[in-house]
Design a protein around this motif. Structure first.
Motif, PDB file in Angstrom:
ATOM      1  N   LYS A 103       0.831  -1.211   0.000  1.00 43.08           N
ATOM      2  CA  LYS A 103       0.000   0.000   0.000  1.00 43.08           C
ATOM      3  C   LYS A 103       0.862   1.255   0.000  1.00 43.08           C
ATOM      4  O   LYS A 103       0.521   2.255  -0.660  1.00 43.08           O
ATOM      5  CB  LYS A 103      -0.933  -0.004   1.219  1.00 43.08           C
ATOM      6  CG  LYS A 103      -2.034  -1.049   1.144  1.00 43.08           C
ATOM      7  CD  LYS A 103      -2.873  -1.048   2.417  1.00 43.08           C
ATOM      8  CE  LYS A 103      -3.974  -2.100   2.343  1.00 43.08           C
ATOM      9  NZ  LYS A 103      -4.766  -2.170   3.596  1.00 43.08           N
ATOM     10  N   THR A 104       1.979   1.208   0.717  1.00 45.00           N
ATOM     11  CA  THR A 104       2.876   2.363   0.760  1.00 45.00           C
ATOM     12  C   THR A 104       3.534   2.578  -0.592  1.00 45.00           C
ATOM     13  O   THR A 104       3.692   3.726  -1.046  1.00 45.00           O
ATOM     14  CB  THR A 104       3.947   2.176   1.847  1.00 45.00           C
ATOM     15  OG1 THR A 104       3.296   1.957   3.106  1.00 45.00           O
ATOM     16  CG2 THR A 104       4.840   3.399   1.951  1.00 45.00           C
ATOM     17  N   ILE A 105       3.916   1.497  -1.274  1.00 40.42           N
ATOM     18  CA  ILE A 105       4.469   1.619  -2.629  1.00 40.42           C
ATOM     19  C   ILE A 105       3.462   2.312  -3.539  1.00 40.42           C
ATOM     20  O   ILE A 105       3.807   3.237  -4.295  1.00 40.42           O
ATOM     21  CB  ILE A 105       4.859   0.231  -3.186  1.00 40.42           C
ATOM     22  CG1 ILE A 105       6.082  -0.313  -2.430  1.00 40.42           C
ATOM     23  CG2 ILE A 105       5.151   0.305  -4.685  1.00 40.42           C
ATOM     24  CD1 ILE A 105       6.409  -1.766  -2.740  1.00 40.42           C
ATOM     25  N   ASP A 106       2.217   1.887  -3.471  1.00 41.40           N
ATOM     26  CA  ASP A 106       1.164   2.509  -4.293  1.00 41.40           C
ATOM     27  C   ASP A 106       1.017   3.989  -3.955  1.00 41.40           C
ATOM     28  O   ASP A 106       0.869   4.830  -4.854  1.00 41.40           O
ATOM     29  CB  ASP A 106      -0.180   1.797  -4.066  1.00 41.40           C
ATOM     30  CG  ASP A 106      -0.207   0.396  -4.657  1.00 41.40           C
ATOM     31  OD1 ASP A 106       0.648   0.102  -5.518  1.00 41.40           O
ATOM     32  OD2 ASP A 106      -1.065  -0.404  -4.255  1.00 41.40           O
ATOM     33  N   PHE A 107       1.074   4.307  -2.670  1.00 43.29           N
ATOM     34  CA  PHE A 107       0.931   5.704  -2.238  1.00 43.29           C
ATOM     35  C   PHE A 107       2.060   6.555  -2.793  1.00 43.29           C
ATOM     36  O   PHE A 107       1.827   7.667  -3.309  1.00 43.29           O
ATOM     37  CB  PHE A 107       0.911   5.773  -0.708  1.00 43.29           C
ATOM     38  CG  PHE A 107       0.735   7.162  -0.161  1.00 43.29           C
ATOM     39  CD1 PHE A 107      -0.530   7.661   0.113  1.00 43.29           C
ATOM     40  CD2 PHE A 107       1.826   7.987   0.065  1.00 43.29           C
ATOM     41  CE1 PHE A 107      -0.701   8.954   0.593  1.00 43.29           C
ATOM     42  CE2 PHE A 107       1.668   9.279   0.552  1.00 43.29           C
ATOM     43  CZ  PHE A 107       0.400   9.760   0.813  1.00 43.29           C
ATOM     44  N   VAL A 108       3.287   6.059  -2.677  1.00 42.53           N
ATOM     45  CA  VAL A 108       4.440   6.825  -3.162  1.00 42.53           C
ATOM     46  C   VAL A 108       4.349   7.026  -4.673  1.00 42.53           C
ATOM     47  O   VAL A 108       4.655   8.118  -5.181  1.00 42.53           O
ATOM     48  CB  VAL A 108       5.758   6.117  -2.775  1.00 42.53           C
ATOM     49  CG1 VAL A 108       6.960   6.797  -3.432  1.00 42.53           C
ATOM     50  CG2 VAL A 108       5.930   6.102  -1.261  1.00 42.53           C
ATOM     51  N   GLU A 109       3.940   5.998  -5.377  1.00 35.44           N
ATOM     52  CA  GLU A 109       3.829   6.117  -6.839  1.00 35.44           C
ATOM     53  C   GLU A 109       2.754   7.123  -7.247  1.00 35.44           C
ATOM     54  O   GLU A 109       2.893   7.801  -8.268  1.00 35.44           O
ATOM     55  CB  GLU A 109       3.535   4.740  -7.449  1.00 35.44           C
ATOM     56  CG  GLU A 109       4.738   3.807  -7.369  1.00 35.44           C
ATOM     57  CD  GLU A 109       4.439   2.398  -7.860  1.00 35.44           C
ATOM     58  OE1 GLU A 109       5.392   1.661  -8.139  1.00 35.44           O
ATOM     59  OE2 GLU A 109       3.238   2.029  -7.942  1.00 35.44           O
ATOM     60  N   VAL A 143      12.910   4.607  -2.874  1.00 36.57           N
ATOM     61  CA  VAL A 143      11.858   4.446  -1.864  1.00 36.57           C
ATOM     62  C   VAL A 143      11.042   3.191  -2.157  1.00 36.57           C
ATOM     63  O   VAL A 143      10.870   2.332  -1.283  1.00 36.57           O
ATOM     64  CB  VAL A 143      10.954   5.692  -1.816  1.00 36.57           C
ATOM     65  CG1 VAL A 143       9.815   5.480  -0.822  1.00 36.57           C
ATOM     66  CG2 VAL A 143      11.764   6.924  -1.440  1.00 36.57           C
ATOM     67  N   THR A 144      10.558   3.073  -3.380  1.00 40.17           N
ATOM     68  CA  THR A 144       9.733   1.907  -3.706  1.00 40.17           C
ATOM     69  C   THR A 144      10.572   0.625  -3.743  1.00 40.17           C
ATOM     70  O   THR A 144      10.114  -0.432  -3.308  1.00 40.17           O
ATOM     71  CB  THR A 144       9.010   2.103  -5.048  1.00 40.17           C
ATOM     72  OG1 THR A 144       9.968   2.375  -6.086  1.00 40.17           O
ATOM     73  CG2 THR A 144       8.030   3.269  -4.966  1.00 40.17           C
ATOM     74  N   GLY A 145      11.805   0.732  -4.237  1.00 37.31           N
ATOM     75  CA  GLY A 145      12.683  -0.436  -4.246  1.00 37.31           C
ATOM     76  C   GLY A 145      13.039  -0.885  -2.843  1.00 37.31           C
ATOM     77  O   GLY A 145      13.089  -2.088  -2.550  1.00 37.31           O
ATOM     78  N   GLY A 146      13.298   0.081  -1.944  1.00 38.96           N
ATOM     79  CA  GLY A 146      13.597  -0.256  -0.559  1.00 38.96           C
ATOM     80  C   GLY A 146      12.421  -0.907   0.135  1.00 38.96           C
ATOM     81  O   GLY A 146      12.577  -1.866   0.904  1.00 38.96           O
ATOM     82  N   LEU A 147      11.229  -0.393  -0.116  1.00 40.01           N
ATOM     83  CA  LEU A 147      10.027  -0.992   0.474  1.00 40.01           C
ATOM     84  C   LEU A 147       9.845  -2.434   0.014  1.00 40.01           C
ATOM     85  O   LEU A 147       9.545  -3.322   0.820  1.00 40.01           O
ATOM     86  CB  LEU A 147       8.798  -0.165   0.090  1.00 40.01           C
ATOM     87  CG  LEU A 147       8.638   1.172   0.820  1.00 40.01           C
ATOM     88  CD1 LEU A 147       7.671   2.082   0.066  1.00 40.01           C
ATOM     89  CD2 LEU A 147       8.149   0.952   2.250  1.00 40.01           C
TER      90      LEU A 147
END
Length: 259
Positions: free
Chosen positions: A127-133, A176-180
């Protein structure tokens, strides 16, 4: 290319290597390390994709970050060290321990864990990946940093919170998304703790939502040789919230190893 934060006061082999957490950089350790530099050689690295180390990378995994750390230590002539990993940096340190256990004199999991994400946590990562994107890094960081601190410490640590927001907002979105995703997919490395031939220091905050007490208690007994420090009224950022206490705990741990 990053410039590593290295203090070379001693060439006796008494080396502390500091790894930062998610959306952080080696800057988080700058003030924390300073009083330790009269006793130890201290090295802080920017992990791939973070801080000054923003060269594009093809793979975000704990294993690839651990390989990078190993390469940097080789370049610096460090054969053995105590490795200190905050949060995600602890996950990287655990991957390093799996691959290069003989190069560790000791390990400090600083608000970190050898355990994998729960299914609920994995879903939250997605969900956080989606939010950041959808909304970008700056919007994410603005709401991410402050809850890492215990509520009662947020006013006194306001400058630290703003510094962390500044560092985090400069992180590339891919990092950010890669780290998540890398945190989401990391394996259970509790067996590495159980088999550890080196001492392990655990530093936990009693009010840390990221590493709750049940997770802390589930792993701190696993190594044959461990020291455990629980901090009251402390969240996920003990190097700022309780800088003196956490530094002294690390210093004592290092002195038991290096004499």
């Amino acid at each position: 290319m990053q410039t590593d934060m290295v203090n070379t006061y001693t060439d006796t082999g008494e080396v502390l290597v500091f790894l930062h957490g998610f959306c952080e950089s080696k800057a988080i350790w700058q003030e924390f390390m300073r009083p330790l530099q009269h006793k130890f050689r201290t090295i802080a690295l920017d992990l791939p994709g973070f801080g000054e180390n923003t060269t594009a990378i093809s793979s975000y995994t704990m294993e690839s970050m651990a390989d990078y750390v190993c390469q940097q230590l080789d370049a610096l002539g460090v054969r053995k060290c105590i490795m200190v990993g905050h949060s995600m940096g602890g996950y990287v340190a655990m991957a390093f321990a799996e691959q290069h256990a003989s190069r560790l004199s000791g390990l400090c999991l600083f608000h970190s864990s050898a355990l994998p994400d729960t299914e609920e946590k994995k879903e939250n990562r997605n969900k956080t990946i989606d939010f950041v994107e959808k909304h970008g890094v700056a919007t994410f960081i603005n709401s991410f940093v402050e809850p890492l601190f215990y509520n009662g410490n947020r006013d006194k640590n306001r400058k630290d919170i703003e510094m962390l927001k500044e560092v985090g907002s400069q992180t590339p979105q891919a990092s950010v998304t890669g780290g998540l995703a890398a945190m989401r997919d990391r394996p259970d490395r509790s067996a590495i703790l159980q088999a550890a031939t080196f001492p392990v220091l655990f530093i936990f905050g009693k009010d840390d939502g990221a590493v709750p007490l049940d997770k802390a208690l589930a792993q701190c007994h696993l190594p044959d040789n461990s020291m455990v420090y629980f901090l009251g009224q402390t969240g996920h950022m003990g190097m700022f919230e309780k800088s003196y206490e956490t530094r002294k705990a690390l210093e004592k741990f290092a002195e038991t190893i290096y004499g």
